[in-house]
Motif scaffolding. Sequence first.
Motif, PDB file in Angstrom:
ATOM      1  N   THR A 173      26.837  21.438   0.721  1.00 18.92           N
ATOM      2  CA  THR A 173      27.702  22.619   0.699  1.00 18.92           C
ATOM      3  C   THR A 173      26.778  23.637   1.473  1.00 18.92           C
ATOM      4  O   THR A 173      27.393  24.411   2.311  1.00 18.92           O
ATOM      5  CB  THR A 173      28.007  23.112  -0.770  1.00 18.92           C
ATOM      6  N   VAL A 174      25.735  23.869   1.004  1.00 21.51           N
ATOM      7  CA  VAL A 174      24.729  25.119   1.740  1.00 21.51           C
ATOM      8  C   VAL A 174      24.523  24.626   3.049  1.00 21.51           C
ATOM      9  O   VAL A 174      24.527  25.649   3.909  1.00 21.51           O
ATOM     10  CB  VAL A 174      23.394  25.043   0.824  1.00 21.51           C
ATOM     11  N   SER A 175      24.024  23.375   3.614  1.00 23.49           N
ATOM     12  CA  SER A 175      23.954  23.167   4.853  1.00 23.49           C
ATOM     13  C   SER A 175      25.338  23.416   5.719  1.00 23.49           C
ATOM     14  O   SER A 175      25.094  24.020   6.585  1.00 23.49           O
ATOM     15  CB  SER A 175      23.736  21.613   4.913  1.00 23.49           C
ATOM     16  N   PHE A 176      26.665  23.221   5.168  1.00 23.37           N
ATOM     17  CA  PHE A 176      27.453  23.604   6.014  1.00 23.37           C
ATOM     18  C   PHE A 176      27.756  24.961   6.049  1.00 23.37           C
ATOM     19  O   PHE A 176      28.331  25.501   7.123  1.00 23.37           O
ATOM     20  CB  PHE A 176      28.918  22.948   5.166  1.00 23.37           C
ATOM     21  N   MET A 177      27.726  25.801   5.116  1.00 25.37           N
ATOM     22  CA  MET A 177      27.873  27.182   4.896  1.00 25.37           C
ATOM     23  C   MET A 177      26.804  27.915   5.968  1.00 25.37           C
ATOM     24  O   MET A 177      27.097  28.800   6.642  1.00 25.37           O
ATOM     25  CB  MET A 177      27.690  27.645   3.451  1.00 25.37           C
ATOM     26  N   LYS A 178      25.604  27.344   6.067  1.00 23.58           N
ATOM     27  CA  LYS A 178      24.742  27.815   7.083  1.00 23.58           C
ATOM     28  C   LYS A 178      24.996  27.626   8.672  1.00 23.58           C
ATOM     29  O   LYS A 178      24.878  28.443   9.406  1.00 23.58           O
ATOM     30  CB  LYS A 178      23.393  27.419   6.694  1.00 23.58           C
ATOM     31  N   GLU A 179      25.586  26.565   8.606  1.00 26.88           N
ATOM     32  CA  GLU A 179      26.285  26.210  10.050  1.00 26.88           C
ATOM     33  C   GLU A 179      27.373  27.409  10.432  1.00 26.88           C
ATOM     34  O   GLU A 179      27.502  27.548  11.630  1.00 26.88           O
ATOM     35  CB  GLU A 179      26.838  24.841   9.937  1.00 26.88           C
ATOM     36  N   GLN A 180      28.017  27.620   9.240  1.00 32.97           N
ATOM     37  CA  GLN A 180      29.182  28.670   9.493  1.00 32.97           C
ATOM     38  C   GLN A 180      28.665  29.955   9.837  1.00 32.97           C
ATOM     39  O   GLN A 180      29.199  31.110  10.195  1.00 32.97           O
ATOM     40  CB  GLN A 180      30.037  28.782   8.655  1.00 32.97           C
ATOM     41  N   GLY A 181      27.323  30.458   9.745  1.00 35.21           N
ATOM     42  CA  GLY A 181      26.694  31.511   9.896  1.00 35.21           C
ATOM     43  C   GLY A 181      26.321  32.397   8.706  1.00 35.21           C
ATOM     44  O   GLY A 181      25.851  33.527   8.739  1.00 35.21           O
ATOM     45  N   VAL A 182      26.425  31.648   7.572  1.00 38.07           N
ATOM     46  CA  VAL A 182      26.080  32.455   6.108  1.00 38.07           C
ATOM     47  C   VAL A 182      24.556  32.338   6.052  1.00 38.07           C
ATOM     48  O   VAL A 182      23.846  31.167   6.161  1.00 38.07           O
ATOM     49  CB  VAL A 182      26.610  31.490   4.922  1.00 38.07           C
ATOM     50  N   GLY A 183      23.762  33.281   5.646  1.00 43.37           N
ATOM     51  CA  GLY A 183      22.438  33.572   5.512  1.00 43.37           C
ATOM     52  C   GLY A 183      22.010  33.636   3.955  1.00 43.37           C
ATOM     53  O   GLY A 183      22.896  33.422   3.225  1.00 43.37           O
ATOM     54  N   ASP A 184      21.151  34.377   3.736  1.00 40.37           N
ATOM     55  CA  ASP A 184      20.603  34.478   2.354  1.00 40.37           C
ATOM     56  C   ASP A 184      21.537  35.552   1.702  1.00 40.37           C
ATOM     57  O   ASP A 184      22.093  36.274   2.306  1.00 40.37           O
ATOM     58  CB  ASP A 184      19.234  35.082   2.283  1.00 40.37           C
ATOM     59  N   VAL A 185      21.741  35.346   0.540  1.00 42.53           N
ATOM     60  CA  VAL A 185      22.699  36.459  -0.448  1.00 42.53           C
ATOM     61  C   VAL A 185      21.786  36.895  -1.300  1.00 42.53           C
ATOM     62  O   VAL A 185      20.959  36.515  -1.851  1.00 42.53           O
ATOM     63  CB  VAL A 185      23.653  35.220  -1.181  1.00 42.53           C
TER      64      VAL A 185
ATOM     65  N   VAL B  33      34.307  34.409   7.072  1.00 44.95           N
ATOM     66  CA  VAL B  33      35.441  33.906   6.087  1.00 44.95           C
ATOM     67  C   VAL B  33      35.634  32.352   6.089  1.00 44.95           C
ATOM     68  O   VAL B  33      35.699  31.922   7.133  1.00 44.95           O
ATOM     69  CB  VAL B  33      36.774  34.616   6.360  1.00 44.95           C
ATOM     70  N   ILE B  34      35.243  31.954   5.165  1.00 41.54           N
ATOM     71  CA  ILE B  34      35.418  30.314   4.859  1.00 41.54           C
ATOM     72  C   ILE B  34      36.362  30.024   3.723  1.00 41.54           C
ATOM     73  O   ILE B  34      36.350  30.037   2.615  1.00 41.54           O
ATOM     74  CB  ILE B  34      34.238  29.668   4.835  1.00 41.54           C
ATOM     75  N   PRO B  35      37.596  29.357   4.302  1.00 42.51           N
ATOM     76  CA  PRO B  35      38.495  28.917   3.212  1.00 42.51           C
ATOM     77  C   PRO B  35      38.079  27.671   2.428  1.00 42.51           C
ATOM     78  O   PRO B  35      37.079  26.639   2.901  1.00 42.51           O
ATOM     79  CB  PRO B  35      39.863  28.284   3.968  1.00 42.51           C
ATOM     80  N   TYR B  36      38.408  27.817   1.070  1.00 41.31           N
ATOM     81  CA  TYR B  36      37.461  26.754   0.186  1.00 41.31           C
ATOM     82  C   TYR B  36      37.983  25.428   0.550  1.00 41.31           C
ATOM     83  O   TYR B  36      37.009  24.220   0.484  1.00 41.31           O
ATOM     84  CB  TYR B  36      38.277  26.965  -1.200  1.00 41.31           C
ATOM     85  N   ASP B  37      39.106  25.102   1.114  1.00 43.82           N
ATOM     86  CA  ASP B  37      39.380  23.552   1.455  1.00 43.82           C
ATOM     87  C   ASP B  37      38.570  22.992   2.777  1.00 43.82           C
ATOM     88  O   ASP B  37      38.570  21.831   2.949  1.00 43.82           O
ATOM     89  CB  ASP B  37      40.809  23.580   1.806  1.00 43.82           C
ATOM     90  N   GLN B  38      37.950  24.107   3.135  1.00 43.75           N
ATOM     91  CA  GLN B  38      36.733  23.617   4.292  1.00 43.75           C
ATOM     92  C   GLN B  38      35.578  23.266   3.745  1.00 43.75           C
ATOM     93  O   GLN B  38      34.708  22.443   4.345  1.00 43.75           O
ATOM     94  CB  GLN B  38      36.797  24.345   5.429  1.00 43.75           C
ATOM     95  N   ILE B  39      35.273  23.715   2.771  1.00 35.60           N
ATOM     96  CA  ILE B  39      33.803  23.650   2.248  1.00 35.60           C
ATOM     97  C   ILE B  39      33.866  22.303   1.359  1.00 35.60           C
ATOM     98  O   ILE B  39      34.542  21.931   0.565  1.00 35.60           O
ATOM     99  CB  ILE B  39      33.512  24.787   1.218  1.00 35.60           C
TER     100      ILE B  39
ATOM    101  N   GLN C 233      39.362  31.811  -0.852  1.00 34.45           N
ATOM    102  CA  GLN C 233      38.065  31.739   0.279  1.00 34.45           C
ATOM    103  C   GLN C 233      36.879  32.408  -0.001  1.00 34.45           C
ATOM    104  O   GLN C 233      36.933  33.518  -0.716  1.00 34.45           O
ATOM    105  CB  GLN C 233      38.721  32.367   1.461  1.00 34.45           C
ATOM    106  N   LEU C 234      35.946  32.170   0.510  1.00 34.66           N
ATOM    107  CA  LEU C 234      34.632  32.844   0.316  1.00 34.66           C
ATOM    108  C   LEU C 234      34.391  33.609   1.402  1.00 34.66           C
ATOM    109  O   LEU C 234      34.847  33.513   2.780  1.00 34.66           O
ATOM    110  CB  LEU C 234      33.435  31.787   0.608  1.00 34.66           C
ATOM    111  N   VAL C 235      33.887  34.719   1.167  1.00 33.96           N
ATOM    112  CA  VAL C 235      33.837  36.052   2.347  1.00 33.96           C
ATOM    113  C   VAL C 235      32.140  36.534   2.205  1.00 33.96           C
ATOM    114  O   VAL C 235      31.687  36.715   1.308  1.00 33.96           O
ATOM    115  CB  VAL C 235      34.507  37.022   1.944  1.00 33.96           C
ATOM    116  N   TYR C 236      31.379  36.283   3.338  1.00 34.31           N
ATOM    117  CA  TYR C 236      30.094  36.494   3.396  1.00 34.31           C
ATOM    118  C   TYR C 236      29.804  37.661   4.335  1.00 34.31           C
ATOM    119  O   TYR C 236      30.491  37.989   5.287  1.00 34.31           O
ATOM    120  CB  TYR C 236      29.231  35.255   3.956  1.00 34.31           C
TER     121      TYR C 236
END
Length: 271
Positions: free
Chosen positions: A10-22, A44-50, A64-67
């Motif tokens: 999950t974290v690897s995918f989110m980092k690919e989308q540009g999510v950094g440290d929270v 913005v990342i819809p849950y169904d993609q994660i 959806q998740l919003v970073y």
Amino acid sequence: MSLTEKLEATVSFMKEQGVGDVEFGLILGSGLGELAEEIEEAIVIPYDQIPHFPISTVVGHAGQLVYGTLSGKKVLAMQGRFHYYEGHSMQTVTYPVRVMKALAAHSVIVTNACGGVNITFTPGDLMLITDQINFMGDNPLMGENEEEMGPRFPDMSQAYTLSYREAAKKVAEAKGLHLKEGVYMGFSGPTYETPAEIRFARTIGADAVGMSTVPEVIVAAHSGMKVLGISCITNLAAGMQANLNHEEVVETTQRVKAEFKALIKETLAVL
């Protein structure tokens, strides 16, 4: 697949989308998701993609998740949460909190729409959660404990961080907001509570009742995260008003959303 392996994917995918440290995770309850629209430089990342994320099925939850940045802090906001009554396991319900921790978040702000049990509350009040009662009949930490995630027997005596509560109270006072305080009691749902259950809840010390938040805060405590919890009292609980319905919940959150958003944003700025 172990929890650690799922989190890595999950974290690897989110980092690919540009999510950094929270820094702060935000969990936004029914009708309260609009706060995420104020996040700057949003991803913005819809849950169904994660990978390994469930889907939210409740009206009033965007799913959806919003970073991005809010009040100068790096946040990851859940627009819509998962509920035990949707048929998810407790581990699934709390998986996003694990993801926030894996992305280095040190704190989580949980919000919800709930029913007022305290007879001094009125619909539209905001309540600072001071403590909680788990009456959901389950616990997200049941089963094998992965030591790197947290201790086998976590301490819940300071589940809601005192310094965060004090900060929220100061912000509310400065804004002239009458912020209530109280204990949140979690029921499994999806039925609203009976009048007898509400009398029971009041007897054992609950000020508000709802169908969320409790499992998320248990996992946050297990993970060593600080927690701020704010409830929107959307209705009076069973036996205190004529009937209960979800439309009223969404309607009340719409009425108080400006106050709610201001309280969260200004408190976040000083934390």
